[in-house]
Design an enzyme around this catalytic site. Sequence first.
Site: not given
Length: 553
Positions: A414-415
């Site tokens: 996740e980013n």
Amino acid sequence: MLPRCAFSVCHVLVLVLCLSSAEDFDWTKNDHGSFYYGTFPAGFSWGAGSSAYQTEGAWDKDGKGLSIWDVFSHKKGKIQQNDTGDSSCEGYHKFKDDVSLMKELKLNHYRFSISWPRIIPTGIKSDHINEKGIQYYDELINHLLESKITPIVTLYHWDLPQVLQEKYGGWQNITMVNHFNEFANLCFERFGNRVKNWITFNNPWSVAVEGYETGEHAPGLRLRGTGAYRAAHHIIKAHAKVWHSYDTQWRAKQKGLVGISLSGDWGEPVDISNQKDIEAAERYVQFYLGWFATPIFHGDYPQVMKDFIGRKSVQQGLGTSRLPTFSPQEKSYIKGTCDFLGIGHFTTRYITQKSNPSGRSSGSYFTDRDLAELVDPRWPDPGSEWLYSVPWGFRRLLNFVKTQYGNPMVYVTENGVSEKMLCTELCDDWRIQYYKDYINEMLKAIKDGANVKGYTAWSLLDKFEWDEGYSERFGLYYVDFRNKNKPRYPKASVQFYKRIISSNGFPNQREVENWRRKAVETCSSSNQLLAAARRKSKDHAEMPKVWPVHDEV
């Protein structure tokens, strides 16, 4: 011309920092000041992500059971604007359309989660298996593979079956370990011939702290000072059991990998000449990422957690530490249960030492750490009160993982960056800037020797953002939630991310600047399409379902 709602991106000068946190961890290097043009290693995997409750909708369709988020979101006042995930993006019905968007982006992988109550409605396998739920995930996986997109599947992205919460108290109870293992084994049995990348838990920090300490998230319990630690203890045991189940029963024939996705903000000392601030910054990271990573890689909780929570427990007059302990057998069973480490990362904080008062009623996860979190007002902020753009923190976190845990294989799971805006804006130049800078810091970390194999943009679509409802948008694609068909519109960041993928990085300055210009040019026509559709469908907005108000848990 439509109004612009973006913010200006500030340039932040970064000080040379000298944090002595880990062996072989050199904090004196100051290489992060300039942009690095270059490409990623051959075979680097590019993807985007989602989760079941945030995108699927169809909360009561085709035999699905209730999850804790179904129940929590229907309690008045728990979610901004009293939003729910009842229909969300209608991903359950529109998955073929969404896979087409992924193909357009040229993604190598797609990260999604399986809803436990969709395939085991009560969470207890012996009660009932819902074949319609299995069929949905079968079709999604097959469609991805036909499109040459690798599925990366999360088993638990927060949507615990409500029956398990009511019957056992959810993750407060050790029985969850066996129920979760049965669910995982059902997934391995039904999908493991095609799915080779499994994530047991997504961001267990949030499950523990926000679910059982602050009550901001489902199931909404406020068990101050004990609830988060107990939940985390059982989650770590559940993860280890599932890893061992896969290792002994499935690995030889399916040849897949099992990991966990841990989230961690970076913590940087406010005053690098102050040893107490340096220790506080390391403590911040150990209480966040290390809480889960250290047992999985080294067999036990970080020493600093044991010391601080133990001392505070004694000061409260307790006979034992509020942090549970692992037996010698459990330590060896848990250690090494990670084929790859998923890292979710969004932002950074400055950290300073702050002693919290000790007393019989003062123990909590937050006061146990003896620190204060600060932000630099110059850091770009698109409107979410917690998410500031601090790209250099990403490289530092990845290097910390490299040195602390023996340079494991890492997938960034996740980013991304959200926005909170009253007006609709598809020309998301701040998101382009965020992705450009953060992905570049990841490239620098790989140059430093970090073993990063893939990157997952968070997220593919705008979606239900937990207690923020639909007020916060992370998507590469804009979803018009006011239209019952939930149409998707590409933001400018779609074109920019697509160029990064096709070039496997950043070839040269002129080309990268050209990508940005073209991306922002294309979004104005999408803005006009969306505005026209909005005018047309103004009178056809879906009426929300009304549920009775439940008593507080």
